[in-house]
Design a protein around this motif. Structure first.
Motif, PDB file in Angstrom:
ATOM      1  N   ARG A 102     -10.232  -5.372   2.085  1.00  0.00           N
ATOM      2  CA  ARG A 102      -9.248  -5.513   1.010  1.00  0.00           C
ATOM      3  C   ARG A 102      -9.974  -5.544  -0.323  1.00  0.00           C
ATOM      4  O   ARG A 102     -10.852  -6.381  -0.545  1.00  0.00           O
ATOM      5  CB  ARG A 102      -8.474  -6.816   1.244  1.00  0.00           C
ATOM      6  CG  ARG A 102      -7.172  -6.887   0.518  1.00  0.00           C
ATOM      7  CD  ARG A 102      -6.395  -8.087   0.975  1.00  0.00           C
ATOM      8  NE  ARG A 102      -6.957  -9.334   0.509  1.00  0.00           N
ATOM      9  CZ  ARG A 102      -6.237 -10.404   0.218  1.00  0.00           C
ATOM     10  NH1 ARG A 102      -4.933 -10.370   0.357  1.00  0.00           N
ATOM     11  NH2 ARG A 102      -6.809 -11.512  -0.184  1.00  0.00           N
ATOM     12  N   MET A 131      -5.332 -12.961   9.699  1.00  0.00           N
ATOM     13  CA  MET A 131      -4.588 -13.172   8.456  1.00  0.00           C
ATOM     14  C   MET A 131      -3.649 -12.014   8.136  1.00  0.00           C
ATOM     15  O   MET A 131      -4.051 -10.854   8.123  1.00  0.00           O
ATOM     16  CB  MET A 131      -5.562 -13.337   7.277  1.00  0.00           C
ATOM     17  CG  MET A 131      -6.678 -14.343   7.515  1.00  0.00           C
ATOM     18  SD  MET A 131      -6.112 -15.950   8.079  1.00  0.00           S
ATOM     19  CE  MET A 131      -5.571 -16.689   6.564  1.00  0.00           C
ATOM     20  N   ALA A 133      -1.663 -11.339   4.927  1.00  0.00           N
ATOM     21  CA  ALA A 133      -1.442 -11.852   3.561  1.00  0.00           C
ATOM     22  C   ALA A 133      -0.422 -10.958   2.846  1.00  0.00           C
ATOM     23  O   ALA A 133       0.783 -11.168   2.974  1.00  0.00           O
ATOM     24  CB  ALA A 133      -2.776 -11.943   2.837  1.00  0.00           C
ATOM     25  N   GLY A 190      -4.285 -13.548  -3.933  1.00  0.00           N
ATOM     26  CA  GLY A 190      -3.856 -12.932  -2.681  1.00  0.00           C
ATOM     27  C   GLY A 190      -4.247 -13.706  -1.442  1.00  0.00           C
ATOM     28  O   GLY A 190      -4.165 -13.181  -0.327  1.00  0.00           O
ATOM     29  N   TYR A 191      -4.662 -14.960  -1.602  1.00  0.00           N
ATOM     30  CA  TYR A 191      -4.980 -15.798  -0.443  1.00  0.00           C
ATOM     31  C   TYR A 191      -3.731 -16.562   0.013  1.00  0.00           C
ATOM     32  O   TYR A 191      -2.904 -16.972  -0.815  1.00  0.00           O
ATOM     33  CB  TYR A 191      -6.112 -16.786  -0.759  1.00  0.00           C
ATOM     34  CG  TYR A 191      -7.469 -16.116  -0.644  1.00  0.00           C
ATOM     35  CD1 TYR A 191      -8.178 -16.155   0.553  1.00  0.00           C
ATOM     36  CD2 TYR A 191      -8.001 -15.410  -1.710  1.00  0.00           C
ATOM     37  CE1 TYR A 191      -9.388 -15.503   0.678  1.00  0.00           C
ATOM     38  CE2 TYR A 191      -9.222 -14.759  -1.604  1.00  0.00           C
ATOM     39  CZ  TYR A 191      -9.907 -14.808  -0.398  1.00  0.00           C
ATOM     40  OH  TYR A 191     -11.106 -14.144  -0.270  1.00  0.00           O
ATOM     41  N   ILE A 192      -3.661 -16.766   1.327  1.00  0.00           N
ATOM     42  CA  ILE A 192      -2.515 -17.474   1.893  1.00  0.00           C
ATOM     43  C   ILE A 192      -2.637 -18.966   1.582  1.00  0.00           C
ATOM     44  O   ILE A 192      -3.719 -19.546   1.708  1.00  0.00           O
ATOM     45  CB  ILE A 192      -2.432 -17.236   3.417  1.00  0.00           C
ATOM     46  CG1 ILE A 192      -2.258 -15.737   3.703  1.00  0.00           C
ATOM     47  CG2 ILE A 192      -1.297 -18.043   4.031  1.00  0.00           C
ATOM     48  CD1 ILE A 192      -2.308 -15.370   5.193  1.00  0.00           C
ATOM     49  N   GLY A 197      -8.418 -20.044   4.162  1.00  0.00           N
ATOM     50  CA  GLY A 197      -9.503 -19.441   3.382  1.00  0.00           C
ATOM     51  C   GLY A 197      -9.776 -18.024   3.836  1.00  0.00           C
ATOM     52  O   GLY A 197      -8.892 -17.351   4.373  1.00  0.00           O
ATOM     53  N   ASP A 198     -11.008 -17.577   3.616  1.00  0.00           N
ATOM     54  CA  ASP A 198     -11.393 -16.216   3.999  1.00  0.00           C
ATOM     55  C   ASP A 198     -11.820 -16.233   5.464  1.00  0.00           C
ATOM     56  O   ASP A 198     -12.890 -16.748   5.811  1.00  0.00           O
ATOM     57  CB  ASP A 198     -12.542 -15.717   3.103  1.00  0.00           C
ATOM     58  CG  ASP A 198     -12.843 -14.248   3.347  1.00  0.00           C
ATOM     59  OD1 ASP A 198     -13.048 -13.872   4.527  1.00  0.00           O
ATOM     60  OD2 ASP A 198     -12.867 -13.471   2.375  1.00  0.00           O
ATOM     61  N   ALA A 199     -10.978 -15.683   6.325  1.00  0.00           N
ATOM     62  CA  ALA A 199     -11.212 -15.795   7.775  1.00  0.00           C
ATOM     63  C   ALA A 199     -12.526 -15.134   8.177  1.00  0.00           C
ATOM     64  O   ALA A 199     -13.275 -15.677   8.995  1.00  0.00           O
ATOM     65  CB  ALA A 199     -10.038 -15.172   8.526  1.00  0.00           C
ATOM     66  N   GLY A 200     -12.822 -13.957   7.626  1.00  0.00           N
ATOM     67  CA  GLY A 200     -14.058 -13.253   7.986  1.00  0.00           C
ATOM     68  C   GLY A 200     -15.284 -14.061   7.597  1.00  0.00           C
ATOM     69  O   GLY A 200     -16.223 -14.217   8.386  1.00  0.00           O
TER      70      GLY A 200
HETATM   71  N1  URA Z   1      -7.680 -12.661   3.865  1.00  0.00           N
HETATM   72  C1  URA Z   1      -8.185 -13.849   4.301  1.00  0.00           C
HETATM   73  O1  URA Z   1      -9.204 -13.870   4.999  1.00  0.00           O
HETATM   74  N2  URA Z   1      -7.539 -14.965   3.948  1.00  0.00           N
HETATM   75  C2  URA Z   1      -6.427 -14.964   3.199  1.00  0.00           C
HETATM   76  O2  URA Z   1      -5.885 -16.042   2.914  1.00  0.00           O
HETATM   77  C3  URA Z   1      -5.922 -13.720   2.762  1.00  0.00           C
HETATM   78  C4  URA Z   1      -6.576 -12.592   3.113  1.00  0.00           C
END
Ligand code: URA
Ligand code: PRP
Length: 207
Positions: A102, A131, A133, A190-192, A197-200
């Motif tokens: 993204r 995620m 989003a 754009g985060y939930i 957080g950032d899952a990756g």
């Molecule tokens: N991607 C993520 O890893 N976390 C989010 O909250 C949104 C996009």
């Protein structure tokens, strides 16, 4: 299409551990594995089966077997985290990969890799990503799969935002969506929210 939000005590308990910012990467992955295994049961409950004649040690009988192959498609990177749990329960599943990153400014997905098994048109294809989003990455993945002939597609995400759910319902009304939780909203990046957080980054320790 049906959108299902699984409300299960074990999943909710494990998801809370994942949401906690103090949870380390190894525990994050362990809980993701466990949630994936629990979600498989719900996601696969309508898979088609066919009769098969077998012999038990006692007598001939007619049993059931899955009618179609199952193909898992994790959206790289974070989707990889759901594959082990799914394959514990469906060990015959093949795995296709799609890389979507993204763009942090436009929030639009950019495809960088795609490799799928040949039998996509005949398979039940289960797209997995923790995620959902804006929904852009999942929607573009489903577009890509449909172009390659996939007809029976399910989408499984851990945490979704209303914006992502609306996009999938609008652009892919034929796709069943299953979530472990529907969160409140997206923030201005754009985060939930509350999300995890950032899952990756959390999965692979790249924060
Ligand atoms: N991607 C993520 O890893 N976390 C989010 O909250 C949104 C996009
Ligand atoms: C994350 C996540 C989804 C996407 C969701 O991936 O794993 O693929 O964002 O956002 P969207 O619904 O707005 O498209 P990201 O692009 O951060 O890549 P990564 O998995 O490599 O970290």
């Amino acid at each position: 299409m049906a959108t299902t939000i699984i409300d299960h005590p074990l999943i909710n308990h494990k998801l809370t551990i994942m949401r906690d910012k103090n949870t380390k990467s190894n525990i994050f992955k362990q809980n993701l594995d466990e949630i994936a295994m629990l979600m498989v049961y719900e996601v696969t409950k309508d898979l088609e089966v066919e009769d098969i004649e077998i012999e038990t040690p006692i007598c001939p009988t007619v049993g059931k077997q899955l009618k179609k192959p199952v193909v898992l498609v994790p959206i790289l990177r974070a989707g990889i985290g759901l594959v082990d749990g799914f394959r514990q329960i469906i060990p015959t599943a093949k795995v296709g990969h799609i890389g979507m990153s993204r763009n942090e400014e436009t929030l639009k997905p950019e495809e960088y890799y795609a490799k799928f098994p040949k039998d996509l048109p005949d398979a039940t294809v289960i797209v997995v990503d923790p995620m959902l989003a804006t929904g852009g990455s999942a929607s573009a993945t489903i577009d890509c799969l449909k172009k390659r002939g996939a007809k029976d597609i399910k989408l499984v995400c851990l945490v979704g935002a209303p914006e992502g759910v609306s996009l999938i319902e609008k652009e892919h009304p034929d796709v069943d969506l299953t979530l472990a939780a529907l969160d409140a909203k997206l923030n201005d990046k754009g985060y939930i929210v509350p999300g995890l957080g950032d899952a990756g980054d959390r999965l692979f320790g790249t924060e």
